[in-house]
Design a protein around this motif. Sequence first.
Motif, PDB file in Angstrom:
ATOM      1  N   GLU A   1      40.677  53.994  46.884  1.00 21.39           N
ATOM      2  CA  GLU A   1      39.434  53.226  46.996  1.00 21.39           C
ATOM      3  C   GLU A   1      38.678  53.749  48.209  1.00 21.39           C
ATOM      4  N   SER A   2      37.383  53.985  48.066  1.00 20.16           N
ATOM      5  CA  SER A   2      36.652  54.567  49.192  1.00 20.16           C
ATOM      6  C   SER A   2      35.166  54.302  49.051  1.00 20.16           C
ATOM      7  N   GLN A   3      34.497  54.289  50.215  1.00 21.38           N
ATOM      8  CA  GLN A   3      33.046  54.257  50.305  1.00 21.38           C
ATOM      9  C   GLN A   3      32.622  55.223  51.406  1.00 21.38           C
ATOM     10  N   LEU A   4      31.535  55.916  51.186  1.00 23.25           N
ATOM     11  CA  LEU A   4      31.071  56.869  52.184  1.00 23.25           C
ATOM     12  C   LEU A   4      30.780  56.159  53.496  1.00 23.25           C
ATOM     13  N   GLY A   5      31.341  56.696  54.588  1.00 22.80           N
ATOM     14  CA  GLY A   5      31.108  56.132  55.920  1.00 22.80           C
ATOM     15  C   GLY A   5      31.969  54.943  56.243  1.00 22.80           C
TER      16      GLY A   5
END
Length: 867
Positions: A842-846
């Motif tokens: 799971e990831s989001q930029l920044g």
Amino acid sequence: MSVEEPRGRAGRTTAESPVLAGGGWWRPGRSLTARLVWLLLPLALIPISVYWLLADRETARSEKEIVTLLLEEATQHERTLLKSAADARAQELEARAERIRQILAEAAAVAAGALSAPPSGDAPGEPLQTFPGGFLGSRGGRPSSIIVMPAFTASPAALRSVASSRAVEGPFLALLAGESGVVSLFVTTTTGVLRAFPAGDVPRFVREAGLPADFHAPTRHATPLLSPGTRPDAVAWSSLYTDLYRGEGMLTTAVCLVRGRDGHLLGEVGADWAIERLFESREEGPASDHVEILLPPAGETPFVQPAGGLSNNELATVAGLAGRGGEGEFEVPDETETRLVALRRLRGLPWVYARLASLASARAQVDAETRGVFGADRRTRNRLRLLYIGVVMLFAGAAVIVVARAMAPVRRAARFADAIAAGQEAPDLGPMQRHDEVGRLVSALRALEGRVRRRISTMERAHQLSGTASVMTSPEETQARLTRLVADGIGASKCWLALWEPETRSLALTPPGFGVAETALRGRRLGLSDRSLAVASYQTGETYVLNDALGEPRLSLLFLDELGVTSNVAFAPLRTDAGTLGVLCAADKPGGFGPDDRAVLESFADQAALLLRNARLYEELQRSYERLRDAQRKRDQFLQNVNHELRTPLTAILGWSEILAEDRPDPETSATAMAQIRRSAQFLLVLISDLLDLSRYEEGKARLEVVETDLAAVVDEAVEPVSVMAEGKGILLAVDAPKPGTAVVRLDPVRMRQIIWNLLHNAVKFTPRGGRIDVSARVSAEGVDFVVKDNGAGIDPKDLPHVFDRYRQGDANSERTSRGMGIGLSLVKAFVELHGGSVTAESQLGRGTTFRVHVPKLEASAPPASV
């Protein structure tokens, strides 16, 4: 309503027949006239041929029985003759051997007296001379030859033996007188003196016999006589050898020991038997072609007379019979003939005597006797055969003329049929107003001509279908052209396809069609359980034609209404070698489907199935090409990563190595260099280890070694090497794991450490200075859960679905800031799946990335996992 019952395609045939230009009626393959002639000829030939065969068979059987009887008599006569000759030769050999034993006994007595008595002082000395090799020998002029071995020339005892042995000259020569088979006598002393009678060529004998320097009695031939319990008069026989002393051919030597009055050994006496003389006196008459053999003990060369009279195979067969203790008469078959063998064991001799006779002469004699008897009968039968053949040829000529005239109308009908088959203008049959079979055949052919013309027109349309649709690419374009051409070719107003869908296990009505709205086809399916003729055609492979579709209970009126079918319908399966693709449907043909339309529709269905399959294969080829291009891109990306990752540490290692080797730096610089070299080498080792692990996994050779493991120890061992990297970047590394000894689970500790280390190493690479990484491990009833969370750069949403792909990185370019070859996370996924677990990202930029790993509980009885 009229429904034609389904029929298969087995009855369809194609014929290619060239037009007969008035000839060829004599060829059975093309003419009924010729076949009738060939039928009549066997009717005349078979009876007499059977009679001839039976008569010849009976005659041959009788001749064979007579020849066999005569051969048996000749063989028995030859066996009697062989037995008599073998017995006579064996008795002669035994008698000669017995005479030689008597001579040896007398010679031993004479030698014992001479060698025991002191030499006479009145006897004149015997002059000796030296020969090459140190031998002493007679100068000549005496009735015997003397040889003193080099090892004994200086021995006084040898000189005494020379003088003492002269006393045996007279008695030995007397013993040789009148004995044609015994060519020489000799005495050998224990002092190395050899005296032979009569005198011979001593220099040649010394040169060619190869006597050893210490040659003395007893020799190797007499050595067996020294065994305990041997009789004083025992005789030993040598193997057969070539005479080098007097040139008498093949010899055998009989030897016995000479002992004094007190029993001590003085020497030995021997007699040379020219055994070849005995066999040179060949008998005259029937036994003159016999072959005689003396078979010595194993390992010695047999004596064959005449020389070369037997092949190696025959000699080995006879030796095998003798070796098995055989004695008597035997038959030995060879490659070309059969031989009779008589074996006799010789009393007092170490050999087996064999005599062989060939049955070829007996067979030739029998053939000569019977040839004249049977020849006249055979000549009479041959003359009768020639006469019968002449009569049959006359009958055949008459039969050809009669049958040719009777079959003339049939030949004209055949030319008419050939013209129809070849698509040419049919010749005029003339009136031919006949009411027999030929007349009916002509009427049928005239009706067939019209049907063939119509069929040719239809096949031309099918060829047009094949030629037009073969250039199609996509299935939709192929299907649109296909349905239009089929409808035009069969004369129907509507045409559509129902294709099989393996996913739904049903026939799907697939647009576009011809004369049918796409909305009426799209989304409609027929399950295998539906009572539909389309499903029945798919399942049975049969073609169904209905000219009253509205009254058929197996067709839904609502279904027909939505498709716009008003009068008739036909269904044909789309069959290929790989299976049935679906069903071709045609409807509303003006006037209905005729008797020939079934075959036309099936032909169109065959063409349509092939074209649809080609379109599908083309589409699959396009997808395979795209996958290949993607694989090439990944390969190029991987090679670029490998080049970058290997070049950087290797450059550091080479650079610092050159500084250490050439500049002689201070200790602090040397320590820095060694540390950098060590870190670069460790990085290379990790890269190579990851590549090997991934290679083993892809080849199915990776295995898990599942053991009871302390979860806290696994986490600590994985975190420890990464903590130094995190500390260097100022990253806070928080670990939340069970205390040591409180959570013991079954898993592979090595692979689990690699999983956690790769996730942490990835988090450290992409987390900036001053960031934070949280690691947690929990044990539940379902298994073990790991979470690695960072607040780094995060992953682009377009790259997140491919984060576990091999050789893929989010910043895959030559200017990228992160190191690695893009295989760490793919190894994580591989090892987790080996444990039967799962991993997600799971990831989001920044805002960082979170990896979650779940490993199910492994039972103690479960074997180690492998791929």
